[in-house]
Enzyme design. Structure first.
Site, mmCIF file in Angstrom:
data_model
loop_
_atom_site.group_PDB
_atom_site.id
_atom_site.type_symbol
_atom_site.label_atom_id
_atom_site.label_comp_id
_atom_site.label_asym_id
_atom_site.label_seq_id
_atom_site.Cartn_x
_atom_site.Cartn_y
_atom_site.Cartn_z
ATOM 1 N N PHE A 150 0.839 -1.202 0.000
ATOM 2 C CA PHE A 150 0.000 0.000 0.000
ATOM 3 C C PHE A 150 0.868 1.245 0.000
ATOM 4 O O PHE A 150 2.060 1.212 0.346
ATOM 5 C CB PHE A 150 -0.939 0.009 1.214
ATOM 6 C CG PHE A 150 -0.222 0.106 2.540
ATOM 7 C CD1 PHE A 150 0.016 1.339 3.142
ATOM 8 C CD2 PHE A 150 0.229 -1.042 3.188
ATOM 9 C CE1 PHE A 150 0.679 1.427 4.351
ATOM 10 C CE2 PHE A 150 0.892 -0.963 4.411
ATOM 11 C CZ PHE A 150 1.122 0.281 4.994
ATOM 12 N N CYS A 151 0.265 2.354 -0.425
ATOM 13 C CA CYS A 151 0.930 3.654 -0.416
ATOM 14 C C CYS A 151 -0.150 4.724 -0.260
ATOM 15 O O CYS A 151 -1.322 4.408 -0.042
ATOM 16 C CB CYS A 151 1.760 3.863 -1.675
ATOM 17 S SG CYS A 151 0.802 3.720 -3.204
ATOM 18 N N THR A 152 0.213 5.989 -0.380
ATOM 19 C CA THR A 152 -0.719 7.076 -0.078
ATOM 20 C C THR A 152 -1.944 7.078 -0.987
ATOM 21 O O THR A 152 -3.083 7.032 -0.526
ATOM 22 C CB THR A 152 -0.003 8.437 -0.172
ATOM 23 O OG1 THR A 152 1.157 8.409 0.648
ATOM 24 C CG2 THR A 152 -0.934 9.557 0.292
ATOM 25 N N ILE B 114 -4.085 4.600 0.767
ATOM 26 C CA ILE B 114 -4.525 4.891 2.129
ATOM 27 C C ILE B 114 -5.662 5.900 2.132
ATOM 28 O O ILE B 114 -6.608 5.792 2.914
ATOM 29 C CB ILE B 114 -3.341 5.430 2.959
ATOM 30 C CG1 ILE B 114 -2.204 4.421 2.988
ATOM 31 C CG2 ILE B 114 -3.783 5.784 4.382
ATOM 32 C CD1 ILE B 114 -0.855 5.033 3.345
#
Length: 294
Positions: free
Chosen positions: A174-176, A203
């Site tokens: 996952f990332c922003t 996120i």
């Protein structure tokens, strides 16, 4: 004053003449009073900008008209602009991995926020935060691994050192906003990993959809603008930033002996020279005078 709209967007798409697109976006955004950063490259577009409702709508429609009709696109709101200036950058990649991958050809399995929520609770899933170390410090998912990278370009080295024996495992990343995972999952598949998954929309999408009381997210999500951190509902968080180095600051950091507003914090005090600190103090004093006279 009407609320400012913050639009985070990206799409991998072949751009025939990235320089022309850059020039057109610069004109449009200046005309509409839009601030923030957009990165244009032969592989697509990426960025976050803020502006009035009308201005962001005009930008959105323009991007759709030139073929960006499958963007990952999210909006949030703030009482004022979250950026100080406009930057329309022309680069080789819209997010720099440094290794050739093509997310349009192969990419990991997308999981919507609710699917992700259930999936990462499985005991045999390896959860990896693909963001940088200071972003991880601001907040992350329960049980997530911190690769301790300072830039996304260090991620392939992390994979080589720490994941080469996990090619038969379930990997969830996952990332922003989702863009780094487009490339990281594509890279893992290219390297022979079998089951690779990532959080659709990142996120920010999870925080927008999952209620606080059931959430597996701990802390705040670091964002690259004046908000610094956001929480559930993508609402303004409490994290502050050291304007000397950009490191996120939490409540205890503000009482550290090396913290000086606008000048330094525990993370950068020994990394900057006295001359640099003097320059930062001058800048901060100018900001303080401007606030008093406003």
């Amino acid at each position: 004053m009407d609320a400012i709209v913050i639009a985070a967007l990206y799409q991998f798409k072949v751009v025939a003449d990235a320089a022309v697109l850059q020039a057109e976006l610069k004109v449009l955004c200046k005309e509409q009073g839009i601030l923030g950063t957009l990165i244009v490259a032969p592989e697509g577009i990426n960025g976050t900008v803020s502006g009035s409702r009308a201005a962001i709508d005009i930008l959105h429609q323009y991007l759709l008209s030139v073929g960006f009709n499958h963007m990952e696109y999210k909006e949030s709101f703030a009482p004022e602009h979250t950026f100080k200036r406009l930057k329309i950058k022309l680069k080789k990649e819209i997010v720099t991995l440094g290794v050739h991958v093509d997310p349009r050809e192969q990419v990991g399995n997308y999981l919507q926020p609710k699917e992700w929520h259930e999936f990462i609770q499985q005991p045999d899933v390896i959860i990896i935060d693909t963001r940088n170390d200071y972003e991880y410090l601001t907040g992350t998912f329960a049980g997530a691994i911190d690769p301790q990278t300072k830039t996304f370009g260090e991620f392939p080295e992390y994979v080589e050192k720490h994941l080469k024996d996990a090619k038969d495992k379930k990997i969830a990343m996952f990332c922003t906003g989702g863009i780094r995972c487009e490339k990281s999952t594509s890279y893992l598949l290219q390297e022979g990993f079998g089951e690779v998954y990532h959080l659709k929309g990142g996120i920010l999408n999870y925080l927008a959809e999952i209620q606080t009381e059931e959430s597996l997210w701990k802390g705040e999500c670091f964002v690259f603008d004046r908000r610094v951190g956001v929480g559930h509902g993508v609402d303004l968080g409490h994290t502050r930033m050291c304007f000397g180095c950009g490191h996120p600051l939490f409540e205890g950091d503000l009482t550290h002996p090396h913290y000086e507003e606008g000048v330094s914090c525990h993370a950068c005090f020994e990394q900057t020279t006295d001359e640099q600190k003097a320059r930062f103090r001058m800048r901060q004093s100018q900001k303080d005078r401007a606030k008093k006279s406003a």
